[in-house]
Design a protein around this motif. Structure first.
Motif, PDB file in Angstrom:
ATOM      1  N   ILE A   1       3.063 -10.723  -3.379  1.00  0.00           N
ATOM      2  CA  ILE A   1       4.271  -9.982  -3.082  1.00  0.00           C
ATOM      3  C   ILE A   1       4.211  -8.594  -3.202  1.00  0.00           C
ATOM      4  O   ILE A   1       3.472  -8.099  -3.911  1.00  0.00           O
ATOM      5  CB  ILE A   1       5.213 -10.895  -4.368  1.00  0.00           C
ATOM      6  N   ARG A   2       5.344  -7.833  -2.784  1.00  0.00           N
ATOM      7  CA  ARG A   2       5.659  -6.517  -2.838  1.00  0.00           C
ATOM      8  C   ARG A   2       6.887  -6.514  -3.664  1.00  0.00           C
ATOM      9  O   ARG A   2       8.020  -6.850  -3.170  1.00  0.00           O
ATOM     10  CB  ARG A   2       5.773  -5.945  -1.449  1.00  0.00           C
ATOM     11  N   ILE A   3       6.924  -5.566  -4.561  1.00  0.00           N
ATOM     12  CA  ILE A   3       8.084  -5.566  -5.540  1.00  0.00           C
ATOM     13  C   ILE A   3       8.493  -3.972  -5.615  1.00  0.00           C
ATOM     14  O   ILE A   3       7.782  -2.938  -5.760  1.00  0.00           O
ATOM     15  CB  ILE A   3       7.714  -5.920  -7.008  1.00  0.00           C
TER      16      ILE A   3
ATOM     17  N   TYR B   1       5.124  -1.910  -6.127  1.00  0.00           N
ATOM     18  CA  TYR B   1       3.751  -2.613  -6.425  1.00  0.00           C
ATOM     19  C   TYR B   1       3.379  -3.788  -5.163  1.00  0.00           C
ATOM     20  O   TYR B   1       4.428  -4.191  -4.791  1.00  0.00           O
ATOM     21  CB  TYR B   1       3.791  -3.091  -7.784  1.00  0.00           C
ATOM     22  N   GLU B   2       2.237  -4.010  -5.314  1.00  0.00           N
ATOM     23  CA  GLU B   2       1.977  -5.231  -4.638  1.00  0.00           C
ATOM     24  C   GLU B   2       0.967  -6.113  -5.626  1.00  0.00           C
ATOM     25  O   GLU B   2       0.043  -5.419  -6.163  1.00  0.00           O
ATOM     26  CB  GLU B   2       0.896  -4.940  -3.232  1.00  0.00           C
TER      27      GLU B   2
ATOM     28  N   SER C   1      13.827  -5.271  -4.835  1.00  0.00           N
ATOM     29  CA  SER C   1      13.387  -6.008  -3.767  1.00  0.00           C
ATOM     30  C   SER C   1      12.201  -6.971  -4.102  1.00  0.00           C
ATOM     31  O   SER C   1      11.414  -6.226  -4.618  1.00  0.00           O
ATOM     32  CB  SER C   1      13.229  -5.761  -2.293  1.00  0.00           C
ATOM     33  N   ILE C   2      11.969  -8.237  -3.704  1.00  0.00           N
ATOM     34  CA  ILE C   2      10.810  -8.843  -3.850  1.00  0.00           C
ATOM     35  C   ILE C   2      10.424  -9.388  -2.504  1.00  0.00           C
ATOM     36  O   ILE C   2      11.143 -10.378  -1.962  1.00  0.00           O
ATOM     37  CB  ILE C   2      10.465  -9.873  -4.832  1.00  0.00           C
ATOM     38  N   GLU C   3       9.313  -9.009  -1.625  1.00  0.00           N
ATOM     39  CA  GLU C   3       8.946  -9.683  -0.371  1.00  0.00           C
ATOM     40  C   GLU C   3       7.671 -10.516  -0.614  1.00  0.00           C
ATOM     41  O   GLU C   3       6.623 -10.131  -1.106  1.00  0.00           O
ATOM     42  CB  GLU C   3       8.635  -8.363   0.487  1.00  0.00           C
ATOM     43  N   LEU C   4       7.539 -11.697   0.038  1.00  0.00           N
ATOM     44  CA  LEU C   4       6.487 -12.426   0.118  1.00  0.00           C
ATOM     45  C   LEU C   4       5.712 -11.935   1.120  1.00  0.00           C
ATOM     46  O   LEU C   4       6.059 -11.873   2.323  1.00  0.00           O
ATOM     47  CB  LEU C   4       6.922 -13.846   0.387  1.00  0.00           C
TER      48      LEU C   4
END
Length: 309
Positions: A170-172, A68-69, A151-154
């Motif tokens: 964020i991308r999850i 998801y974003e 993972s969670i990416e900013l």
């Protein structure tokens, strides 16, 4: 002509998952259509649709990982934990949040975490959905759930965010049952502020990605051209995360009759094994729950016929 296959649909905002199924039944002129996990009306994104005999694998696609974003809004929380609900708590002071603080919060919420489902959700308690209690103004204890956040990416590049209301994306990558709006609230809690999820898009569902998907309008055009079969994925695509093994001739009749067989070694490291005939799924087997060293069929699949698309 029967239509069988998995359609990678892009669900647009403003529609429920059921709306998509209803429209596709009319477009494709078939009743056997099912989705692979609901997306809220205000969420857009990847929604694999199973048609015909592939409805047998819908549950396995639903269980696969998702990407998801999302946009996290810091400053106030809502009763629904997203932008559609009424405000319940607000912090109106000027805020300064650094990139390091956000990254630390995201890291602390990566791995197996515990969530409390939102009151406005379809999780059942005592035979009723939580949103039914919420609409009736009845408070109930919500069950704790363990979910997997891979993972969670900013996604934003800023080094610092300032203001009364702060937003970042964020991308999850996560497992089944994760509530992203609850995750947004948890991120806010880790930063010390009320928060909610202000926007959400699902970009991947299992093997299906955004770039694979078609809108309902595109599906309608393709169906009218009589070429819908060119965009459908086969049944095996929905089982791709499990090992595929060709049926040995000596086991064919036993499997055809759904018999218990000696366990395959691969079932020591995976939940299911897919047995195929000429590459087509024939039977899905799992470890027998009661008989040590044995495996039993979870599901049987028929082989395609010539009149299928």
């Amino acid at each position: 002509m029967a239509i069988n296959g998995i359609l990678p649909l892009w669900k647009e905002k403003g529609m429920t998952s059921h709306d998509c199924v209803f429209k596709l039944r009319k477009i494709l002129k078939t009743k056997k259509v099912g989705h692979t996990g609901t997306l809220d009306p205000e969420v857009d994104g990847v929604l694999p649709i199973c048609i015909g005999n592939t409805t047998k694998v819908a549950e396995y696609i639903t269980d696969q990982g998702k990407t998801y974003e999302a946009e996290v809004a810091i400053g106030f929380s809502t009763e629904t934990e997203d932008a559609t609900g009424q405000m319940v708590e607000q912090n109106s002071e000027d805020k300064k949040i650094t990139r390091g603080q956000i990254l630390a919060a995201l890291e602390g919420l990566t791995g197996e975490i515990t969530q409390i489902p939102p009151m406005y959700s379809a999780v059942k308690v005592g035979g009723k959905k939580l949103y039914e209690y919420a609409r009736a103004g009845i408070a109930v204890e919500r069950p704790l759930r363990k979910v997997q956040i891979d993972s969670i990416e900013l996604l934003d590049d800023a080094e610092e965010w300032a203001g009364v209301n702060i937003h970042f994306r964020i991308r999850i990558k996560c497992g089944k049952g994760t509530y992203i709006r609850t995750l947004a609230v948890q991120i806010g809690e880790a930063l010390g502020y009320p928060a909610h999820m202000s926007q959400l898009t699902r970009t991947e569902s299992g093997k299906f990605k955004k770039e694979d998907c078609l809108t309902l309008a595109q599906v309608d055009e393709i169906a009218q051209n009589g070429t819908i079969g060119t965009v459908l994925k086969p049944l095996a695509y929905g089982l791709a995360e499990f090992p595929l093994l060709e049926v040995q001739p000596e086991n064919f009749f036993a499997m055809k009759n759904g018999q218990v067989l000696p366990v395959h070694p691969l079932l020591e490291s995976t939940k299911f094994v897919v047995f195929t005939i000429s590459g087509e799924p024939f039977a899905l087997y799992k470890k027998h729950p009661d008989k040590a060293g044995k495996m039993k069929p979870e599901k049987m699949f028929g082989l395609p016929t010539e009149d299928e698309v």
